[in-house]
Design a protein around this motif. Structure first.
Motif, PDB file in Angstrom:
ATOM      1  N   HIS A  81       3.605  -0.214   1.484  1.00 51.09           N
ATOM      2  CA  HIS A  81       2.192  -0.395   1.819  1.00 51.09           C
ATOM      3  C   HIS A  81       1.311  -0.111   0.624  1.00 51.09           C
ATOM      4  O   HIS A  81       1.753   0.418  -0.396  1.00 51.09           O
ATOM      5  CB  HIS A  81       1.804   0.503   3.005  1.00 51.09           C
ATOM      6  N   ARG A  82       0.064  -0.470   0.784  1.00 47.51           N
ATOM      7  CA  ARG A  82      -0.955  -0.159  -0.216  1.00 47.51           C
ATOM      8  C   ARG A  82      -2.183   0.443   0.480  1.00 47.51           C
ATOM      9  O   ARG A  82      -3.317   0.115   0.156  1.00 47.51           O
ATOM     10  CB  ARG A  82      -1.319  -1.380  -1.035  1.00 47.51           C
ATOM     11  N   CYS A  83      -1.914   1.291   1.474  1.00 51.93           N
ATOM     12  CA  CYS A  83      -3.006   1.900   2.242  1.00 51.93           C
ATOM     13  C   CYS A  83      -2.824   3.411   2.343  1.00 51.93           C
ATOM     14  O   CYS A  83      -2.994   3.992   3.418  1.00 51.93           O
ATOM     15  CB  CYS A  83      -3.135   1.252   3.613  1.00 51.93           C
ATOM     16  N   TYR A  84      -2.508   4.029   1.225  1.00 52.70           N
ATOM     17  CA  TYR A  84      -2.318   5.477   1.198  1.00 52.70           C
ATOM     18  C   TYR A  84      -3.587   6.201   1.657  1.00 52.70           C
ATOM     19  O   TYR A  84      -3.513   7.245   2.297  1.00 52.70           O
ATOM     20  CB  TYR A  84      -1.926   5.951  -0.204  1.00 52.70           C
ATOM     21  N   ASP A  95       1.435   0.751  -9.228  1.00 51.92           N
ATOM     22  CA  ASP A  95       0.445  -0.281  -8.924  1.00 51.92           C
ATOM     23  C   ASP A  95      -0.215  -0.102  -7.564  1.00 51.92           C
ATOM     24  O   ASP A  95      -0.511  -1.081  -6.872  1.00 51.92           O
ATOM     25  CB  ASP A  95       1.069  -1.683  -9.018  1.00 51.92           C
ATOM     26  N   GLY A  96      -0.422   1.141  -7.132  1.00 50.58           N
ATOM     27  CA  GLY A  96      -1.054   1.384  -5.841  1.00 50.58           C
ATOM     28  C   GLY A  96      -0.152   1.084  -4.653  1.00 50.58           C
ATOM     29  O   GLY A  96      -0.628   0.931  -3.532  1.00 50.58           O
ATOM     30  N   LEU A  97       1.155   0.987  -4.912  1.00 51.30           N
ATOM     31  CA  LEU A  97       2.134   0.699  -3.860  1.00 51.30           C
ATOM     32  C   LEU A  97       2.870   1.970  -3.461  1.00 51.30           C
ATOM     33  O   LEU A  97       3.139   2.827  -4.303  1.00 51.30           O
ATOM     34  CB  LEU A  97       3.162  -0.321  -4.353  1.00 51.30           C
ATOM     35  N   TYR A  98       3.229   2.028  -2.171  1.00 46.87           N
ATOM     36  CA  TYR A  98       3.932   3.186  -1.636  1.00 46.87           C
ATOM     37  C   TYR A  98       5.076   2.719  -0.750  1.00 46.87           C
ATOM     38  O   TYR A  98       5.003   1.661  -0.122  1.00 46.87           O
ATOM     39  CB  TYR A  98       2.972   4.072  -0.829  1.00 46.87           C
ATOM     40  N   GLU A 119      -1.906  -5.207   4.003  1.00 49.37           N
ATOM     41  CA  GLU A 119      -1.739  -3.895   3.392  1.00 49.37           C
ATOM     42  C   GLU A 119      -0.340  -3.322   3.575  1.00 49.37           C
ATOM     43  O   GLU A 119      -0.038  -2.269   3.014  1.00 49.37           O
ATOM     44  CB  GLU A 119      -2.725  -2.898   4.017  1.00 49.37           C
ATOM     45  N   VAL A 151      -0.430  -7.517  -7.347  1.00 49.31           N
ATOM     46  CA  VAL A 151       0.018  -6.816  -6.146  1.00 49.31           C
ATOM     47  C   VAL A 151      -0.200  -7.665  -4.890  1.00 49.31           C
ATOM     48  O   VAL A 151       0.576  -7.587  -3.940  1.00 49.31           O
ATOM     49  CB  VAL A 151      -0.685  -5.443  -6.021  1.00 49.31           C
TER      50      VAL A 151
END
Length: 187
Positions: A81-84, A95-98, A119, A151
């Protein structure tokens, strides 16, 4: 066809155009772990037949497609996801990825429509390589390695386009590969 970029967490693996392994044919794999114990990643461009609420019944409005993440532990569900900022959990992969996170919190956020489909991406199974295995496959030209060009591509749903876009991103030396036919006998 080596491109001299080394694999590491947060990078992409791109299969060579004629890979014979049907699990990885024209695949793009996001590496979520790469280290002394091996490598883990998820195939980004092989959408499956399942929808998330087919698998998790208490996610009544979750119509996210589930992707085939790889042939290992094919009965397990994973997500990137990219909604940390909303989920407040997950392992950073760049790159803002989790990778992963608190699934109970995720269910609450998804049921309240607080997380958009762009997201988050879900996978059944994962791709894994033992120590040294991926390096050998790269030396055999089975894979190319790339940084993530954008991304947004990771959360898109055009499977063939993702493979082509990532190949083109590698530069002019590799761009022609994106036009190779799926079956070389049709060339």
């Amino acid at each position: 066809m080596l491109n001299n970029i080394k694999p590491k967490t947060g990078r992409l693996l791109i299969s060579e155009p004629f890979m014979s392994d049907p699990n990885f044919k024209r695949s793009v794999v996001l590496l979520t772990e790469h280290g002394e114990e091996g490598t883990v990643g998820y195939i980004l461009n092989q959408v499956g037949n399942l929808i998330l609420n087919d698998v998790i019944q208490d996610l009544w409005q979750a119509d996210n497609h589930i992707y085939f993440g790889g042939p290992v532990a094919a009965d397990t569900l994973h997500f990137i996801h990219r909604c940390y900022d909303k989920l407040q959990s997950g392992e950073p992969i760049g790159d803002g990825l989790y990778w992963g996170g608190n699934f109970e919190t995720l269910k609450i956020l998804m049921n309240s429509n607080a997380i958009d489909a762009t997201e988050i991406k879900f996978f059944m199974g994962y791709s894994g390589w033992g120590v040294g295995q991926l390096d050998r496959e790269i030396e055999e030209n089975a894979w190319m390695v790339s940084d993530i060009p954008n991304v947004d591509l990771i959360f898109g749903n055009d499977d063939e386009k993702l493979w082509r876009d990532v190949i083109v991103h590698l530069g002019p030396k590799f761009a022609h590969v994106s036009n190779f036919p799926i079956d070389p006998n049709l060339n």
